[in-house]
Design a protein around this motif. Structure first.
Motif, mmCIF file in Angstrom:
data_model
loop_
_atom_site.group_PDB
_atom_site.id
_atom_site.type_symbol
_atom_site.label_atom_id
_atom_site.label_comp_id
_atom_site.label_asym_id
_atom_site.label_seq_id
_atom_site.Cartn_x
_atom_site.Cartn_y
_atom_site.Cartn_z
ATOM 1 N N GLY A 158 0.812 -1.214 0.000
ATOM 2 C CA GLY A 158 0.000 0.000 0.000
ATOM 3 C C GLY A 158 0.839 1.255 0.000
ATOM 4 N N GLY A 159 0.262 2.344 0.524
ATOM 5 C CA GLY A 159 0.922 3.632 0.570
ATOM 6 C C GLY A 159 1.964 3.709 1.671
ATOM 7 N N PRO A 160 2.596 4.875 1.843
ATOM 8 C CA PRO A 160 3.633 5.032 2.859
ATOM 9 C C PRO A 160 3.170 4.677 4.268
ATOM 10 N N GLU A 161 1.860 4.816 4.521
ATOM 11 C CA GLU A 161 1.335 4.557 5.867
ATOM 12 C C GLU A 161 1.458 3.090 6.288
ATOM 13 N N VAL A 162 1.722 2.178 5.354
ATOM 14 C CA VAL A 162 1.826 0.767 5.736
ATOM 15 C C VAL A 162 3.168 0.464 6.398
ATOM 16 N N LEU A 163 4.132 1.372 6.294
ATOM 17 C CA LEU A 163 5.419 1.186 6.970
ATOM 18 C C LEU A 163 5.232 1.377 8.466
ATOM 19 N N ARG A 164 5.642 0.408 9.256
ATOM 20 C CA ARG A 164 5.481 0.530 10.715
ATOM 21 C C ARG A 164 6.748 0.045 11.418
ATOM 22 N N ALA A 165 6.990 0.626 12.573
ATOM 23 C CA ALA A 165 8.143 0.253 13.394
ATOM 24 C C ALA A 165 7.792 -0.923 14.284
ATOM 25 N N THR A 166 8.763 -1.796 14.493
ATOM 26 C CA THR A 166 8.535 -2.964 15.329
ATOM 27 C C THR A 166 9.890 -3.508 15.773
ATOM 28 N N THR A 167 9.865 -4.618 16.476
ATOM 29 C CA THR A 167 11.087 -5.370 16.749
ATOM 30 C C THR A 167 10.948 -6.730 16.093
ATOM 31 N N THR A 168 12.039 -7.217 15.552
ATOM 32 C CA THR A 168 12.044 -8.519 14.884
ATOM 33 C C THR A 168 13.284 -9.287 15.329
ATOM 34 N N PRO A 169 13.320 -10.594 15.089
ATOM 35 C CA PRO A 169 14.524 -11.362 15.442
ATOM 36 C C PRO A 169 15.743 -10.870 14.682
ATOM 37 N N ARG A 170 16.832 -10.802 15.394
ATOM 38 C CA ARG A 170 18.094 -10.418 14.752
ATOM 39 C C ARG A 170 18.600 -11.592 13.929
ATOM 40 N N PRO A 171 18.962 -11.383 12.663
ATOM 41 C CA PRO A 171 19.388 -12.510 11.817
ATOM 42 C C PRO A 171 20.752 -13.056 12.215
ATOM 43 N N THR A 172 21.011 -14.265 11.801
ATOM 44 C CA THR A 172 22.297 -14.911 12.009
ATOM 45 C C THR A 172 22.939 -15.156 10.656
ATOM 46 N N PRO A 173 24.177 -14.774 10.472
ATOM 47 C CA PRO A 173 24.812 -14.961 9.155
ATOM 48 C C PRO A 173 25.009 -16.431 8.821
ATOM 49 N N LYS A 174 24.704 -16.777 7.567
ATOM 50 C CA LYS A 174 24.900 -18.136 7.076
ATOM 51 C C LYS A 174 26.268 -18.228 6.413
ATOM 52 N N ARG A 175 26.573 -19.361 5.841
ATOM 53 C CA ARG A 175 27.847 -19.552 5.160
ATOM 54 C C ARG A 175 28.034 -18.488 4.087
ATOM 55 N N GLY A 176 29.181 -17.848 4.087
ATOM 56 C CA GLY A 176 29.486 -16.833 3.098
ATOM 57 C C GLY A 176 28.860 -15.480 3.371
ATOM 58 N N GLN A 177 28.154 -15.342 4.504
ATOM 59 C CA GLN A 177 27.508 -14.084 4.853
ATOM 60 C C GLN A 177 28.214 -13.415 6.030
ATOM 61 N N VAL A 178 27.938 -12.120 6.186
ATOM 62 C CA VAL A 178 28.337 -11.393 7.383
ATOM 63 C C VAL A 178 27.109 -10.689 7.941
ATOM 64 N N LEU A 179 27.148 -10.449 9.247
ATOM 65 C CA LEU A 179 26.108 -9.659 9.889
ATOM 66 C C LEU A 179 26.600 -8.223 9.960
ATOM 67 N N VAL A 180 25.843 -7.326 9.362
ATOM 68 C CA VAL A 180 26.216 -5.915 9.315
ATOM 69 C C VAL A 180 25.325 -5.132 10.275
ATOM 70 N N ARG A 181 25.964 -4.371 11.171
ATOM 71 C CA ARG A 181 25.207 -3.412 11.958
ATOM 72 C C ARG A 181 24.987 -2.194 11.060
ATOM 73 N N THR A 182 23.749 -2.006 10.653
ATOM 74 C CA THR A 182 23.411 -0.974 9.682
ATOM 75 C C THR A 182 23.400 0.392 10.350
ATOM 76 N N ARG A 183 24.165 1.325 9.788
ATOM 77 C CA ARG A 183 24.170 2.698 10.294
ATOM 78 C C ARG A 183 23.289 3.610 9.442
#
Length: 339
Positions: free
Chosen positions: A37-62
């Motif tokens: 939908g429109g911009p109003e469908v964006l909402r703040a929440t908390t979600t599980p923090r991901p775990t990096p798989k093989r060949g991945q890194v976990l980035v703390r997004t700034r």
């Protein structure tokens, strides 16, 4: 009961503070959608923090780059690919630091990185993202991370459209429609690096900007109809997306290329029917690649590519960032700040 819905900012501020009530290895702040939908469908929440798989890194997004693709995904125009698995974290561009490396990763904890998540929906609008190392590179050392976040999708789109799809050669004439937007500001500079003579199309208020970026000629679309031009171009890069191949084919040289950035039935049909013709229509399908990010980083650090950031919004104000982007008046890129 007479209660009123909280604004996205109020909702975000009402969440438990990271590092206090919440265990940092379990959850993270994020902005999601529960429906298209429109911009109003964006909402703040908390979600599980991901775990990096093989060949991945976990980035703390700034910082997170906001792109028209994010808007298209939010509206549901890619739902055949993105599906209906909600809540969904959207967004593609990130810049931050590696905090954990998976098995086989070739980036290390503490590396400052930038990149684009190669996923139809993306997973960028969050505090952390688990990303394949091949989609990331070391961030430019000459700019801060907020500037680096504005680069990956837009600049790689311009690079891949001009160098790979159009095969721009020195001395060729390139027209860029939408030269002052997120992709356009990179396209002007990359076309010049590739040796082209660049004609930039923008509004009157942005003429000075695109001239400073190196455009050889500037057309104010508010006073000049492109279809009436006498010039012929080797490449017509329609960043703004308000033309189609049939509208502009007469402006192309006998072996000219028209490149579009937005997939549609009409564009795909044009690409298919011109596949074996001398004048061709192309659709750039951007992919994040370490080699391309390195190419861009080197030229940013050398001062050959300037990154233009229009506005920075907080992650909590993602809806406002989308509303602003949809005005199509942004000069350069729009960025979200996570902290």
């Amino acid at each position: 009961v007479g209660s009123r819905a909280l604004s996205l900012r109020q909702t975000m501020s009402a969440l438990p503070q990271y590092g206090k009530q919440l265990h940092p290895t379990e959850t993270m702040r994020a902005v999601v959608i529960d429906r298209y939908g429109g911009p109003e469908v964006l909402r703040a929440t908390t979600t599980p923090r991901p775990t990096p798989k093989r060949g991945q890194v976990l980035v703390r997004t700034r910082f997170i780059g906001v792109n028209p693709k994010d808007v298209i995904v939010r509206k549901g125009k890619f739902k055949v690919a993105t599906g209906k698995k909600f809540p969904m974290i959207v967004g593609h561009d990130i810049a931050g630091e590696v905090v954990e490396a998976g098995v086989g990763a070739d980036l290390s904890e503490g590396d400052r990185v930038f990149g684009m998540i190669n996923d139809f929906a993306g997973r960028a609008y969050a505090e952390f993202a688990a990303v394949d190392c091949k989609q990331l590179a070391l961030a430019p050392s000459s700019v801060e991370l907020d500037v680096a976040a504005a680069v990956p999708l837009a600049a790689q789109t311009a690079l891949q459209a001009l160098r790979d799809d159009s095969r721009v050669q020195p001395g060729q004439r390139v027209l860029i429609n939408g030269a002052s937007g997120g992709v356009g500001v990179f396209a002007v500079q990359i076309a010049k690096i590739l040796g082209a003579e660049v004609t930039a199309v923008c509004s009157h208020r942005n003429v000075g900007l695109v001239e400073d970026l190196g455009a050889d000629h500037v057309i104010d679309y508010t006073s000049t109809e492109l279809g009436s031009l006498d010039e012929r171009f080797d490449v017509f890069f329609d960043v703004f997306g308000n033309y189609n191949f049939g509208d502009v084919s007469h402006l192309l040289t006998p072996r000219g290329t028209y490149v579009h950035t937005i997939p549609s039935a009409r564009v795909i049909k044009d690409v298919a029917r011109t596949f074996v013709r001398r004048k061709r229509a192309k659709l750039v399908v951007v992919r994040s690649r370490r080699s391309d990010l390195d190419w861009l980083r080197q030229r940013i650090d050398a001062g050959r590519i300037r990154v233009v950031v229009d506005r920075t919004f907080s992650l909590a104000d993602a809806a406002d960032a989308h509303r602003y982007l949809e005005t199509k008046r942004a000069r350069g890129k729009v960025v979200l700040s996570v902290d």
